[in-house]
Design an enzyme around this catalytic site. Sequence first.
Site, short mmCIF file in Angstrom:
data_model
loop_
_atom_site.label_atom_id
_atom_site.label_comp_id
_atom_site.label_asym_id
_atom_site.label_seq_id
_atom_site.Cartn_x
_atom_site.Cartn_y
_atom_site.Cartn_z
N GLU A 126 15.92 19.11 55.51
CA GLU A 126 17.26 19.68 55.68
C GLU A 126 18.59 18.87 54.99
OE1 GLU A 126 17.45 22.26 59.57
OE2 GLU A 126 18.18 20.30 59.47
N CYS A 133 25.34 15.64 53.96
CA CYS A 133 24.30 14.94 54.83
C CYS A 133 23.07 15.20 54.27
CB CYS A 133 24.71 15.65 56.31
SG CYS A 133 23.55 14.95 57.38
N CYS A 156 10.29 12.13 61.82
CA CYS A 156 10.68 10.95 62.01
C CYS A 156 9.76 10.31 63.15
CB CYS A 156 11.96 11.11 63.02
SG CYS A 156 12.68 9.38 63.20
N CYS A 167 12.97 9.98 69.76
CA CYS A 167 14.09 9.92 70.75
C CYS A 167 13.81 11.36 71.46
CB CYS A 167 15.38 10.08 70.06
SG CYS A 167 15.68 8.41 68.92
N CYS A 173 15.97 14.71 70.51
CA CYS A 173 16.09 15.04 69.07
C CYS A 173 14.98 16.14 68.50
CB CYS A 173 16.11 13.86 68.06
SG CYS A 173 16.11 14.18 66.34
N CYS A 197 19.76 30.34 61.33
CA CYS A 197 19.37 29.21 60.10
C CYS A 197 18.60 28.05 60.65
CB CYS A 197 20.45 28.78 59.44
SG CYS A 197 20.18 27.93 57.91
N1 SAH Z 1 17.93 8.58 62.47
C1 SAH Z 1 19.08 8.33 62.63
C2 SAH Z 1 19.98 9.19 61.63
C3 SAH Z 1 19.91 10.69 61.80
S1 SAH Z 1 20.24 11.27 63.43
C4 SAH Z 1 19.76 7.89 63.78
O1 SAH Z 1 19.17 8.18 64.87
O2 SAH Z 1 20.86 7.49 64.01
C5 SAH Z 1 21.88 11.39 63.44
C6 SAH Z 1 22.70 11.43 64.82
O3 SAH Z 1 22.33 12.73 65.47
C7 SAH Z 1 22.33 10.30 65.77
O4 SAH Z 1 23.29 9.72 66.16
C8 SAH Z 1 21.42 11.11 66.86
O5 SAH Z 1 21.71 10.45 67.83
C9 SAH Z 1 22.29 12.49 66.72
N2 SAH Z 1 21.57 13.63 67.55
C10 SAH Z 1 20.09 13.79 67.27
N3 SAH Z 1 19.87 15.09 68.09
C11 SAH Z 1 21.00 15.65 68.39
C12 SAH Z 1 21.32 16.58 69.02
N4 SAH Z 1 20.48 17.55 69.58
N5 SAH Z 1 22.59 16.72 69.59
C13 SAH Z 1 23.77 15.72 69.34
N6 SAH Z 1 23.28 14.75 68.48
C14 SAH Z 1 22.09 14.47 68.12
FE1 SF4 Z 2 14.86 10.22 64.38
FE2 SF4 Z 2 15.86 9.42 66.90
FE3 SF4 Z 2 17.40 10.06 64.55
FE4 SF4 Z 2 16.17 11.96 65.61
S1 SF4 Z 2 17.76 10.72 66.61
S2 SF4 Z 2 16.15 11.20 63.53
S3 SF4 Z 2 14.34 10.74 66.39
S4 SF4 Z 2 16.03 8.08 65.04
#
Ligand code: SAH
Ligand code: SF4
Length: 354
Positions: A93, A106, A113, A117, A120, A336
């Site tokens: 994406e 972005c 990944c 987390c 996520c 989407c």
């Molecule tokens: N992997 C990297 C960058 C991609 S995630 C990272 O984790 O920093 C980008 C941001 O989206 C991160 O700050 C993550 O904490 C946040 N994020 C992921 N899932 C989310 C969600 N469902 N709601 C809000 N923020 C989210």
């Molecule tokens: Fe990966 Fe965590 Fe970033 Fe999601 S929030 S993309 S799992 S590092």
Amino acid sequence: METRRNIKDLTLSELHAWFEAQGEKPFRAKQIFHWVYQQQVERFEEMRNISKALKQKLNEHFYFSQLQRFEVCHSTDGSIKYAFELADGKKVESVLMPHRDHYTVCVSSQVGCAMGCDFCMTAKMGFVRNLTPGEILDQILEASKDLPEGEVVRNVVFMGMGEPFHNYDNLITTLRIMQSDNGLNFSARRVTVSTSGLVPQIVRFGNETVKAGLAVSLNGVNDEIRTQLMPVNKAYNLEKLVAACQAYPLESRKRITFEYILMADVTDSIEHAKRLLKLLHGLRFKVNLIPYNESPGSKYKRPKWEQVEAFQRYLLDRGVVATVRISKGQDIQGACGQLIQGSTKPEVKSEVAA
Ligand code: SAH
Ligand code: SF4
């Protein structure tokens, strides 16, 4: 015969060296960069100042990668969310976001990944594979095609799918190509890399000659909460993470951005805000608050708006720069991006200062 390489995987100096090794004029590298990144052509045949013989040689050694538009969703707020299909059929994406006077893209750095987390959607896919530099650049080039006449992408954030520091070498190569003045000519100030907190890579990144803004996903203010949310905290706990940020060589007037997801009852109390201030005391930082984006069945919830404001207010009143990311493209989230995991990540956002 050697296998052909994607022309967009090479830095200017690598291409320079290739021409030299071929007994060709090294300045050809700049010409190629100009055609690929500034003219954005997709075939050597279109490069007018390159001889036919050289074009043929280039075609023997290189190819142009291309993304397929698998799904494109336009939001009423002007943002466009893409699901791109890569050459092997995998999907990532990207989002093009209009701001008042500029555009941001972005990008994803991996398919899936590995960081796991808990909140996520991308984590649920697990790690599938790294993106090559060309595949990361392609997301910018492809999204640029939808810009109004005369507009360019000014900012790029590595906040799509994947952990950029887990794809470190390709990230650095991508940044070099992006920032080359014969390439996309991005200023380092306009590029932000977001990491979940891989401490060795934070240290390494600070020492690179190629620069970009650093964003760290904090999300938890003590080890107990953060470990629950982000398994990476077991390897690199808050003490180690904050120490690495403290030692990070920031240029003058620069700050580290800490992303902080507000999840109802988990991270959103004033107690958490207090603890956040203590934790980051002494650092040059700003905080980007992200109200949690729920997905069907997600165990975390978005707080009420008053709670988001109260959290932000607490920080602002104590002199901390704290913005709230309001998701753009809210209207397209349901329709989407259900096709690939990660669709509820808040890539589509603008920042709202108080
Ligand atoms: N992997 C990297 C960058 C991609 S995630 C990272 O984790 O920093 C980008 C941001 O989206 C991160 O700050 C993550 O904490 C946040 N994020 C992921 N899932 C989310 C969600 N469902 N709601 C809000 N923020 C989210
Ligand atoms: Fe990966 Fe965590 Fe970033 Fe999601 S929030 S993309 S799992 S590092």
